[in-house]
Design a protein around this motif. Structure first.
Motif, PDB file in Angstrom:
ATOM      1  N   LYS A  26       0.841  -1.318  -0.102  1.00  0.00           N
ATOM      2  CA  LYS A  26       0.022   0.081  -0.102  1.00  0.00           C
ATOM      3  C   LYS A  26       0.888   1.207   0.048  1.00  0.00           C
ATOM      4  CE  LYS A  26      -4.003   1.905   2.361  1.00  0.00           C
ATOM      5  NZ  LYS A  26      -3.790   3.123   3.258  1.00  0.00           N
ATOM      6  N   TRP A  35       3.974   5.638  -5.142  1.00  0.00           N
ATOM      7  CA  TRP A  35       4.162   5.825  -6.946  1.00  0.00           C
ATOM      8  C   TRP A  35       3.243   6.763  -7.179  1.00  0.00           C
ATOM      9  CZ3 TRP A  35       8.417   3.034  -7.399  1.00  0.00           C
ATOM     10  CH2 TRP A  35       8.910   2.629  -8.507  1.00  0.00           C
ATOM     11  N   LYS A  36       2.136   6.936  -6.559  1.00  0.00           N
ATOM     12  CA  LYS A  36       1.053   7.826  -7.253  1.00  0.00           C
ATOM     13  C   LYS A  36       1.284   9.347  -6.717  1.00  0.00           C
ATOM     14  CE  LYS A  36      -3.858   8.535  -7.012  1.00  0.00           C
ATOM     15  NZ  LYS A  36      -5.344   8.245  -6.618  1.00  0.00           N
ATOM     16  N   GLN A  51       2.416   1.674  -3.535  1.00  0.00           N
ATOM     17  CA  GLN A  51       1.536   2.262  -4.399  1.00  0.00           C
ATOM     18  C   GLN A  51       1.227   3.687  -4.258  1.00  0.00           C
ATOM     19  OE1 GLN A  51      -1.494  -0.631  -3.672  1.00  0.00           O
ATOM     20  NE2 GLN A  51      -1.025  -1.880  -5.628  1.00  0.00           N
ATOM     21  N   GLU A  58       2.268   1.003 -12.991  1.00  0.00           N
ATOM     22  CA  GLU A  58       1.627   0.502 -12.034  1.00  0.00           C
ATOM     23  C   GLU A  58       2.213  -0.388 -11.177  1.00  0.00           C
ATOM     24  OE1 GLU A  58      -2.771  -1.701 -11.309  1.00  0.00           O
ATOM     25  OE2 GLU A  58      -1.949  -1.573 -13.287  1.00  0.00           O
ATOM     26  N   VAL A  59       2.390  -0.292  -9.776  1.00  0.00           N
ATOM     27  CA  VAL A  59       2.975  -1.254  -8.969  1.00  0.00           C
ATOM     28  C   VAL A  59       1.880  -2.289  -8.466  1.00  0.00           C
ATOM     29  CG1 VAL A  59       3.810  -1.626  -6.658  1.00  0.00           C
ATOM     30  CG2 VAL A  59       4.744   0.380  -7.951  1.00  0.00           C
TER      31      VAL A  59
END
Length: 173
Positions: free
Chosen positions: A66, A72-73, A69, A80-81
């Motif tokens: 989580k 990354w965002k 992710q 996309e992880v």
């Protein structure tokens, strides 16, 4: 079942972070060191050309899927992880090894691949060399690349353009 067909041909990047995207700390945010923009751009090119999904194999995964992710965002990184590789203690718990020092990163990747038969092709991007013999053809090392024009330190670390070209070649085969 159309859902299954969509993922049958999934391409995966097993991504280490330190020595690949992060060589020395350029800046910081709530997630830690930010990554070198030129190496992130090289990853973006790989994703755009191959459509591969990312599985984090780095020690950064200890923060959890989580968090990876969210980072990354938040940082607007490419791709996309979708997962993280198992930890060595998980391989021990499964009874696959007797001692921790028998476990290489390649073993963690091997277990992930066994659990995910939908993967049609993969590449491992890492600065360390602790992969299994049967993974060598799918491995791109981001260390000792002093002859690559866009490395950022004296030891030749980073996801350089030449490394990126090798990754794309592996994923397109």
């Amino acid at each position: 079942n159309n859902f299954f067909l969509i993922f049958v041909f999934m391409k995966i990047i097993f991504l280490d972070i330190d020595g690949v995207l992060n060589v020395y700390c350029e800046g910081r945010d709530q997630f830690g060191c930010t990554f070198h923009s030129n190496f992130v751009d090289n990853l973006r090119n790989i994703i755009e050309q191959t459509g591969a999904k990312i599985v984090i194999s780095s020690s950064w995964r200890s923060d959890g899927l989580k968090t990876m992710q969210e980072m990354w965002k938040f940082r607007n990184y490419p791709g996309e992880v979708i997962d993280i590789t198992p930890f060595s203690w998980e391989l021990m718990d499964l009874g696959l090894f007797e001692y921790y020092d028998q476990i290489d990163r390649g073993h963690e990747i091997e277990l992930w691949l066994k659990i995910h038969p939908e993967v049609s092709n993969y590449v491992i991007i890492d600065d360390d060399n602790d992969m299994l013999d049967n993974q060598r053809a799918n491995f791109v090392r981001t260390a000792n690349n002093n002859h690559h024009g866009d490395h950022v330190d004296v030891l030749g670390y980073g996801l350089t353009k030449i490394c990126s070209e090798k990754v794309i070649e592996i994923l397109k085969n």
